[in-house]
Design an enzyme around this catalytic site. Structure first.
Site, PDB file in Angstrom:
ATOM      1  N   LYS A   1       0.840  -1.198   0.000  1.00  0.00           N
ATOM      2  CA  LYS A   1       0.000   0.000   0.000  1.00  0.00           C
ATOM      3  C   LYS A   1       0.879   1.253   0.000  1.00  0.00           C
ATOM      4  CE  LYS A   1      -3.838   2.091   2.662  1.00  0.00           C
ATOM      5  NZ  LYS A   1      -4.681   1.951   3.865  1.00  0.00           N
TER       6      LYS A   1
ATOM      7  N   SER B   1      -9.727   1.946   3.141  1.00  0.00           N
ATOM      8  CA  SER B   1      -8.880   2.682   2.243  1.00  0.00           C
ATOM      9  C   SER B   1      -7.885   1.826   1.469  1.00  0.00           C
ATOM     10  CB  SER B   1      -8.093   3.744   3.025  1.00  0.00           C
ATOM     11  OG  SER B   1      -7.233   3.129   3.967  1.00  0.00           O
TER      12      SER B   1
ATOM     13  N   SER C   1      -9.814  -0.328   7.381  1.00  0.00           N
ATOM     14  CA  SER C   1      -9.275  -0.251   6.016  1.00  0.00           C
ATOM     15  C   SER C   1      -8.607  -1.497   5.481  1.00  0.00           C
ATOM     16  CB  SER C   1      -8.286   0.902   5.910  1.00  0.00           C
ATOM     17  OG  SER C   1      -8.988   2.100   5.775  1.00  0.00           O
TER      18      SER C   1
HETATM   19  N1  GLN Z   1     -13.129   4.299   6.748  1.00  0.00           N
HETATM   20  C1  GLN Z   1     -12.423   4.734   7.898  1.00  0.00           C
HETATM   21  C2  GLN Z   1     -12.013   6.179   7.732  1.00  0.00           C
HETATM   22  O1  GLN Z   1     -12.310   6.707   6.724  1.00  0.00           O
HETATM   23  C3  GLN Z   1     -11.229   3.865   8.158  1.00  0.00           C
HETATM   24  C4  GLN Z   1     -10.047   4.205   7.351  1.00  0.00           C
HETATM   25  C5  GLN Z   1      -8.857   3.384   7.712  1.00  0.00           C
HETATM   26  O2  GLN Z   1      -8.974   2.376   8.396  1.00  0.00           O
HETATM   27  N2  GLN Z   1      -7.689   3.859   7.306  1.00  0.00           N
HETATM   28  O3  GLN Z   1     -11.390   6.756   8.561  1.00  0.00           O
END
Ligand code: GLN
Length: 504
Positions: free
Chosen positions: A101, A176, A200
């Site tokens: 990532k 994400s 995410s």
């Molecule tokens: N969807 C969550 C957010 O937008 C989690 C994102 C993540 O785990 N990086 O913060």
């Protein structure tokens, strides 16, 4: 997509979108791949070349990779082939093609974090997780697309365009870590690294039909991770099977003196845990995770998974996690507050984008940030800065921390009675591109089942558990106590065996 060369030059490759062929493909297992390479039936170089060919074919459509590191990958593969040629044992991930990532530092590659503000930034070092993959013989193919600074649940917040879900290219892969999940689902890597701050890893794993693991806070080093919310951020693997995910976590886990929050607990043999049956395990089913807002098809799939665990000899207990309803506001206060502090470093001075229109120091700060950050990141910085500001700190941030403690204690109490907790990973299967992008609140609310474990610091994972009538994958979430990874791998392997039709 930019193709990276060792000399740092980049060439833009644009291929016509390819829609035919086997887009969805299950990678071979790590075990099978290593055996083939060790026994000389296949070379690591040929395997890597095969992956670059698939990436060239399918990435223009999926947009999973943001950059490729072909030269270094082929060097790594050649080193593995040399070992195999001498008959030497291969390291644990010898010759295994891996993607990373783009929020993690990887030597010889850019790290954009999905943001314009970091365009052109090339970290001169490896994140610890990446260094451990490298040392374990993995072949690092490139960097994977994600929501900007890992903020989002659909990958639509990337400055480099959305990722498409290989199961249905009109749908989001989740976020994400959308690129990381899509890459495994489409066999553009055997294994990938993602990060999970509030879901995410688990949610995109669920949307793409792969396994995604949230290790306990402190289990995997965060050194070299571009921080979003430091008390919540975790690094973990995506894989096509529970066993592969467990093997990769064995490589990633362990103390690292470069991360002060890294734990010194010994690392269990997670791969062996996946071979144990689940007989006699006590599984908690939290009522609060099966209420309003849960899609009936997702519920049905998860209940099938629970039935399978019962049939394999688990004791299924209904439990309560009464404060679950507070998790979303608590998470979006803590995460945005920490983000506003962490992202203060991107000001045009040391990293990435610097505005060309600036006339003095303060306009350089303002314009660099204005031009460099996307809408969602700005929204979070505003929310977080507000929550931390004098006069509001006690009402918002301090209160959120107090409720966070209660949520963690509630989990601790539950784990006094059960070995693991099973719930849906997300309330729905993958939604359509654009379906929620105009409604940030709806996007936030969909994180309800994942942010709780993030706040509590406990471990969790998502394992595929059937599909909706439209063929969209459903993920079953398994949560375990701090450093209870072996238990959740064991449960997940039980679910996986049932899904594969293997008798336990
Ligand atoms: N969807 C969550 C957010 O937008 C989690 C994102 C993540 O785990 N990086 O913060």
């Amino acid at each position: 997509m930019r193709e990276e060369h060792e000399d740092g030059s980049a060439k833009l490759t644009i291929n016509p979108p390819e829609t035919s062929g086997q887009l969805l493909e299950k990678p071979r297992s790590i075990r099978a791949l290593r055996t083939a390479i060790r026994e000389g039936n296949e070379s690591a170089t040929a395997v890597a070349e095969g992956y670059f060919a698939r990436i060239e074919r399918y990435n223009p459509l999926l947009n999973a990779y943001l950059s490729l590191t072909r030269d270094q990958a082929l060097e790594q593969a050649a080193a593995i082939d040399a070992l195999a040629g001498k008959g030497d044992p291969l390291p644990p991930l010898g010759g295994v093609p891996v993607g990373v990532k783009d929020v993690l530092a990887m030597r010889g590659a850019p790290a954009t974090a999905g943001s314009r503000i970091l365009e052109g930034y090339r970290p001169p070092y490896d994140a610890t997780a990446v260094a451990r993959l490298r040392k374990a013989g993995a072949v690092l193919l490139g960097k994977l697309n994600c929501d900007e600074f890992a903020m989002g649940s659909s990958n639509e917040n990337s400055a480099y365009g959305p990722v498409r879900n290989p199961v249905d290219t009109e749908r989001v892969p989740g976020g994400s870590s959308g690129g990381s999940a899509a890459a495994v689902a489409a066999n553009l890597a055997v294994v990938t690294l993602g990060t999970d701050t509030g879901g995410s890893i688990r949610q995109p794993a669920s949307f793409c039909g792969v396994v995604g693991v949230l290790p306990t806070y402190g289990r995997v080093s965060r050194y070299g991770l571009i921080a979003f919310a430091s008390s919540l951020d975790r690094v973990g693997p995506f894989a096509a099977s529970v066993e592969d995910a467990a093997q990769v976590l064995c490589v990633l886990a362990g103390h690292d003196s470069l991360d002060a929050t890294s734990a010194t607990q010994p690392v269990d043999d997670y791969a062996t845990a996946t071979e144990r049956d689940v007989k006699g395990m006590r599984i908690g089913i939290p009522e609060e995770y099966f209420g309003e807002g849960l899609d009936p098809e997702v519920r049905a799939a998860v209940e099938t998974g629970i039935d399978a665990l019962r049939a394999q000899g688990c004791e299924i207990r209904r439990i309560h996690l009464k404060h679950t309803q507070y998790a979303i506001p608590v998470y979006y206060l803590v995460a945005t507050a920490e983000a506003s502090a962490n992202l203060a470093r991107f000001d045009g001075v040391r990293f990435g984008h610097r505005s060309k229109s600036a006339t003095n120091l303060s306009s350089m700060y303002r314009l660099s940030r204005e031009e460099g950050f996307g809408a969602e990141v700005k929204r979070r910085i505003l929310l977080g800065t507000y929550a931390l500001s004098a006069g509001y700190y006690d009402a918002y941030y301090r209160k959120a921390q107090q409720v966070r403690r209660i949520l963690a204690e509630e989990f601790m109490a539950a784990f006094g009675e059960v070995d693991a907790i099973v719930a849906p990973t997300a309330p729905t299967a993958a939604f359509r591109l654009g379906e929620k992008s105009e409604d940030p609140l709806a996007m936030y609310l969909a994180d309800i089942y994942t942010v709780t474990a993030s706040l509590a610091g406990i471990c969790g994972l998502s394992v595929p558990c059937g599909a909706t009538a439209a063929g969209l994958p459903v993920g079953l979430q398994v949560l375990g106590p701090h450093f209870g990874e072996s238990a959740i791998f064991r449960v997940a392997a039980g679910v996986e065996r049932a899904m594969n039709g293997v008798d336990a």
